[in-house]
Motif scaffolding. Sequence first.
Motif, PDB file in Angstrom:
ATOM      1  N   ASP A 170      -7.886  -9.008 -37.883  1.00  0.00           N
ATOM      2  CA  ASP A 170      -6.987 -10.153 -37.923  1.00  0.00           C
ATOM      3  C   ASP A 170      -7.752 -11.385 -37.456  1.00  0.00           C
ATOM      4  OD1 ASP A 170      -4.841  -8.628 -38.770  1.00  0.00           O
ATOM      5  OD2 ASP A 170      -4.070  -8.282 -36.752  1.00  0.00           O
ATOM      6  N   ASP A 176      -2.443 -21.120 -41.520  1.00  0.00           N
ATOM      7  CA  ASP A 176      -1.620 -19.909 -41.595  1.00  0.00           C
ATOM      8  C   ASP A 176      -1.943 -19.031 -42.796  1.00  0.00           C
ATOM      9  OD1 ASP A 176      -0.642 -21.667 -43.436  1.00  0.00           O
ATOM     10  OD2 ASP A 176       1.468 -21.351 -42.972  1.00  0.00           O
ATOM     11  N   GLU A 193      -0.388 -14.902 -50.883  1.00  0.00           N
ATOM     12  CA  GLU A 193      -0.015 -13.714 -50.108  1.00  0.00           C
ATOM     13  C   GLU A 193      -1.185 -12.754 -49.992  1.00  0.00           C
ATOM     14  OE1 GLU A 193       3.519 -10.327 -49.965  1.00  0.00           O
ATOM     15  OE2 GLU A 193       3.496 -11.847 -51.539  1.00  0.00           O
ATOM     16  N   GLU A 194      -1.937 -12.626 -51.085  1.00  0.00           N
ATOM     17  CA  GLU A 194      -3.102 -11.749 -51.112  1.00  0.00           C
ATOM     18  C   GLU A 194      -4.218 -12.439 -51.887  1.00  0.00           C
ATOM     19  OE1 GLU A 194      -1.806  -8.206 -53.052  1.00  0.00           O
ATOM     20  OE2 GLU A 194      -0.807  -7.391 -51.278  1.00  0.00           O
ATOM     21  N   THR A 227      -6.815  -9.978 -42.461  1.00  0.00           N
ATOM     22  CA  THR A 227      -5.672 -10.883 -42.549  1.00  0.00           C
ATOM     23  C   THR A 227      -6.010 -12.178 -41.831  1.00  0.00           C
ATOM     24  OG1 THR A 227      -4.086  -9.055 -42.624  1.00  0.00           O
ATOM     25  CG2 THR A 227      -3.241 -11.227 -42.038  1.00  0.00           C
ATOM     26  N   ARG A 229      -4.414 -15.489 -40.337  1.00  0.00           N
ATOM     27  CA  ARG A 229      -3.069 -15.874 -39.925  1.00  0.00           C
ATOM     28  C   ARG A 229      -3.117 -16.984 -38.891  1.00  0.00           C
ATOM     29  NH1 ARG A 229      -1.516 -10.163 -38.769  1.00  0.00           N
ATOM     30  NH2 ARG A 229       0.562 -11.037 -39.022  1.00  0.00           N
ATOM     31  N   ASP A 234       4.431 -17.681 -36.082  1.00  0.00           N
ATOM     32  CA  ASP A 234       4.616 -16.251 -36.326  1.00  0.00           C
ATOM     33  C   ASP A 234       5.009 -16.050 -37.787  1.00  0.00           C
ATOM     34  OD1 ASP A 234       4.831 -13.544 -36.002  1.00  0.00           O
ATOM     35  OD2 ASP A 234       6.816 -13.611 -35.056  1.00  0.00           O
ATOM     36  N   THR A 235       4.035 -16.254 -38.681  1.00  0.00           N
ATOM     37  CA  THR A 235       4.268 -16.122 -40.114  1.00  0.00           C
ATOM     38  C   THR A 235       3.292 -15.119 -40.707  1.00  0.00           C
ATOM     39  OG1 THR A 235       2.768 -17.960 -40.577  1.00  0.00           O
ATOM     40  CG2 THR A 235       5.118 -18.480 -40.350  1.00  0.00           C
ATOM     41  N   VAL A 236       3.635 -14.642 -41.895  1.00  0.00           N
ATOM     42  CA  VAL A 236       2.743 -13.734 -42.616  1.00  0.00           C
ATOM     43  C   VAL A 236       1.539 -14.536 -43.105  1.00  0.00           C
ATOM     44  CG1 VAL A 236       2.508 -12.230 -44.630  1.00  0.00           C
ATOM     45  CG2 VAL A 236       4.649 -12.260 -43.312  1.00  0.00           C
ATOM     46  N   THR A 238      -2.526 -14.343 -45.043  1.00  0.00           N
ATOM     47  CA  THR A 238      -3.068 -13.937 -46.339  1.00  0.00           C
ATOM     48  C   THR A 238      -3.926 -12.701 -46.145  1.00  0.00           C
ATOM     49  OG1 THR A 238      -3.107 -16.215 -47.153  1.00  0.00           O
ATOM     50  CG2 THR A 238      -4.481 -14.624 -48.303  1.00  0.00           C
ATOM     51  N   PRO A 408       4.051 -16.319 -49.517  1.00  0.00           N
ATOM     52  CA  PRO A 408       4.640 -15.197 -48.788  1.00  0.00           C
ATOM     53  C   PRO A 408       5.801 -15.649 -47.920  1.00  0.00           C
ATOM     54  CG  PRO A 408       2.608 -15.876 -47.765  1.00  0.00           C
ATOM     55  CD  PRO A 408       2.723 -16.669 -49.019  1.00  0.00           C
TER      56      PRO A 408
END
Length: 410
Positions: A170, A176, A193-194, A227, A229, A234-236, A238, A408
């Motif tokens: 991470d 973000d 998102e990916e 990931t 971030r 506090d978000t999703v 990539t 996302p």
Amino acid sequence: MARVVMKFGSATLTSTEHIQDVAKKVIAEKEKGFEIVVVTTAMRGMSKELAKMARHLSDNAPKRELDALLSTSSQLTSALVAIALQEEGYEAVSLTGWQVGIQTDAMYGNARIDEIDASRIEAHFMQGKIVIVAGEQGIDNSRNITTLGKGGSETTAIAIAAALEAERVDIYTNVDGVYTADPSQVARAQKLEEISYDEMLELSNLGSQVLHPRAVELAKKFQIPVTTRSSEKDTVGTLLKEEVEMEKNLVVRGVAYESDVIRLTVGYDAYSNASLADMFTILAENRINVDIIVQAIIDGLKPTVSFTILKEEFADALRVLEDSKLSLGFSFADFEIGLAKVSIIGSGMASNPGVAARMFDRLRREGIPVKMVSTSEIKVSVVVPQDEMIRAANALHDEFNLFQQMSPKA
């Protein structure tokens, strides 16, 4: 027990309050049952201050001593994070690069990791400890401290994850996730998102500042999910992985750009004097990165080869060429400044012809001249005047409908 490596960038370590926030994020992962390695970088501005102090003492400080000096900046943050975790009642230990077993070559300021002996981390895991590693550094065969240069902390995190067979890495930053373009300059940029390793590698090489290419290469080699971030929201983020689903069937998935590109042109009296292999071997041996290359051989004109480099490597490139002029056999060298590189990237480009033509047509309609071109299966790059860089990026982002990418959910 599964392992997670958490890397925190300089923007997340600017104060003791931020360090306490870092400790809370680490504790949250620890409470999920993971064994944790934290990789820290220097506090923002600290490395620059240390380098400034060295310059006040000497205009030509030995690179060995500069590495020993600069390595202390991330050591400081690793110790502070360990103290913050201990204050919260958790067993934690800070380690330098050499203590953690990071073996590198002897290229000071830009060392490469050869291997990692993870036995000391394993021993601390057996004791239930969280391990905090000072990023960006290691030790060479002569036991001299080395630093890894740009992207060193990310590279450290992913190399450690590979050595430990960690579940994921991470990367906590002040952004973000990975966007279709720089959201500060392209109004309708969307978060992905990916993203695949190959797409991220191209984005990183072409100007994106989110992940360094060296780190992406390692993640791809060892198939480590990464990931990116936010350290604040506090978000999703990539997810970086091998293959991703195409979002809205868009062929192009990102636009990247890079300023301060310089075009160097080397000319020869005759083609028989030219040896591209010799020239680029010498540049590579001096770790000068050459990007777009164009050779021109036209009857009646002296043959030339042009290539692009970054501004910070310009002085070194000129020095290397001048020192090697006789052996390389060229008659003159010229350069052009005030250039930038703008690129489109997408894994779907390989099976969709016509993308480059569409790019060139849009730039023509915008009145933006294209000076050089480079292509691969999943990217097309053009060199344009620097003052047209942002306008070109926005035009291409619009041309390929990247604002339609699905973001996302938080």
